[in-house]
Design a protein around this motif. Structure first.
Motif, mmCIF file in Angstrom:
data_model
loop_
_atom_site.group_PDB
_atom_site.id
_atom_site.type_symbol
_atom_site.label_atom_id
_atom_site.label_comp_id
_atom_site.label_asym_id
_atom_site.label_seq_id
_atom_site.Cartn_x
_atom_site.Cartn_y
_atom_site.Cartn_z
ATOM 1 N N THR A 30 0.846 -1.194 0.000
ATOM 2 C CA THR A 30 0.000 0.000 0.000
ATOM 3 C C THR A 30 0.872 1.231 0.000
ATOM 4 O O THR A 30 2.025 1.205 0.403
ATOM 5 N N PRO B 176 1.238 6.873 3.305
ATOM 6 C CA PRO B 176 0.298 7.994 3.360
ATOM 7 C C PRO B 176 1.033 9.312 3.328
ATOM 8 O O PRO B 176 2.156 9.430 3.796
ATOM 9 N N ALA C 124 -3.006 13.211 5.717
ATOM 10 C CA ALA C 124 -3.978 12.398 4.997
ATOM 11 C C ALA C 124 -5.358 13.025 5.118
ATOM 12 O O ALA C 124 -5.744 13.541 6.159
ATOM 13 N N GLY D 36 -9.442 8.686 -0.646
ATOM 14 C CA GLY D 36 -8.429 7.812 -1.219
ATOM 15 C C GLY D 36 -7.678 8.371 -2.406
ATOM 16 O O GLY D 36 -6.441 8.400 -2.424
ATOM 17 N N VAL D 37 -8.392 8.843 -3.437
ATOM 18 C CA VAL D 37 -7.711 9.280 -4.645
ATOM 19 C C VAL D 37 -6.862 10.533 -4.395
ATOM 20 O O VAL D 37 -5.781 10.689 -4.975
ATOM 21 N N ASP E 61 -5.385 11.292 -1.496
ATOM 22 C CA ASP E 61 -4.207 10.880 -0.751
ATOM 23 C C ASP E 61 -3.199 10.182 -1.660
ATOM 24 O O ASP E 61 -1.989 10.368 -1.514
ATOM 25 N N LYS E 62 -3.686 9.399 -2.606
ATOM 26 C CA LYS E 62 -2.777 8.753 -3.561
ATOM 27 C C LYS E 62 -2.099 9.799 -4.455
ATOM 28 O O LYS E 62 -0.892 9.712 -4.730
ATOM 29 N N THR F 57 -2.721 2.134 -11.442
ATOM 30 C CA THR F 57 -3.251 3.230 -10.626
ATOM 31 C C THR F 57 -2.338 4.440 -10.699
ATOM 32 O O THR F 57 -2.795 5.584 -10.868
#
Length: 245
Positions: A3, A6, A10, A14-15, A17-18, A46
């Motif tokens: 994974t 982070p 954060a 999700g998107v 943070d990615k 991704t």
């Protein structure tokens, strides 16, 4: 499956943070897609999807080697904060230069192998402030590269359309002149804005259609450009803490 590390702050979305992980990776320097996958721990599809989306938004772009670097939106914001004194002082100078020559007048900086327009006064359309292009060809790129330290110059030449001999000629003359590959049919005359360490802080340029530019730089145009550089230096001297940013 691993994974992503982070981001420092954060959001829980999700998107976002990615995307923040990828941006933080690129903050440390240019990164290939493989680098982003390795340091983020995200699946390659991704990473590719998010990186391409960030590129479309102008938050990421590519350098001369195809690596991801911070994009024009972030560069423009950073330059606005860190170099606003030079860009701010350039406004009246560029306006006067355009009035004298009838040509577009622009100020460019170099970062991460890219040339960034930080100030402009143009005859038609919107000023291209924040526009980012590879510093690989054309008179502006030549001026921004010619006075770089040897190690940076060596790396830049590996992907540029210049030779070391051509850049040595730019240093000897103190200017660059010729077709601008990024402005089809245009000719650009660029001169350096020197930094206190005798390096180049920026490139000041005028550009226009070939039909309105002399075949070689004439005295009138050269005087206007070098007077503008002097005017820019004088404007900076009147600001508090007047060393060139």
């Amino acid at each position: 499956m691993s994974t992503a590390t982070p981001p420092r702050t954060a959001t829980g979305v999700g998107v976002l943070d990615k995307a923040a992980v990828l941006l933080e990776t690129v903050e440390g320097g240019p990164a290939t897609l493989g680098d982003l996958v390795m340091y983020s721990g995200l699946p390659r599809p991704t990473v590719h999807r998010i990186a391409v989306a960030l590129e479309r938004l102008g938050l990421l772009t590519r350098d001369l080697h195809g690596r991801f670097v911070l994009g024009p939106r972030l560069d423009a914001a950073a330059l606005g904060v860190r170099h606003d004194r030079l860009a701010g002082a350039a406004g009246p100078v560029l306006t006067e230069l355009r009035a004298q020559t009838g040509l577009d007048a622009l100020l460019h900086r170099r970062r991460n192998g890219l040339q960034i327009c930080v100030a402009a006064s143009v005859t038609t359309g919107s000023p291209p402030i924040g526009a980012t292009r590879p510093a690989s060809a054309g008179p502006v790129a030549g001026v921004l590269l010619a006075w770089q330290p040897p190690d940076e110059l060596y790396e830049a030449l590996s992907c540029a359309r210049f030779t070391a001999t051509q850049l040595a000629a730019v240093r000897r003359r103190g200017w660059a002149y010729g077709p601008d590959p990024l402005r089809p049919g245009g000719v650009t005359y660029a001169v350096p804005v020197r930094a206190p360490d005798d390096g180049v802080a920026a490139a000041l340029a005028v550009t226009g259609p070939a039909s309105r530019m002399p075949q070689t730089p004439d005295r009138r145009l050269g005087r206007a450009l070098f007077d503008a550089v002097t005017g820019l230096a004088d404007s900076l001297l009147r600001l508090p803490g007047h060393s060139l940013p």
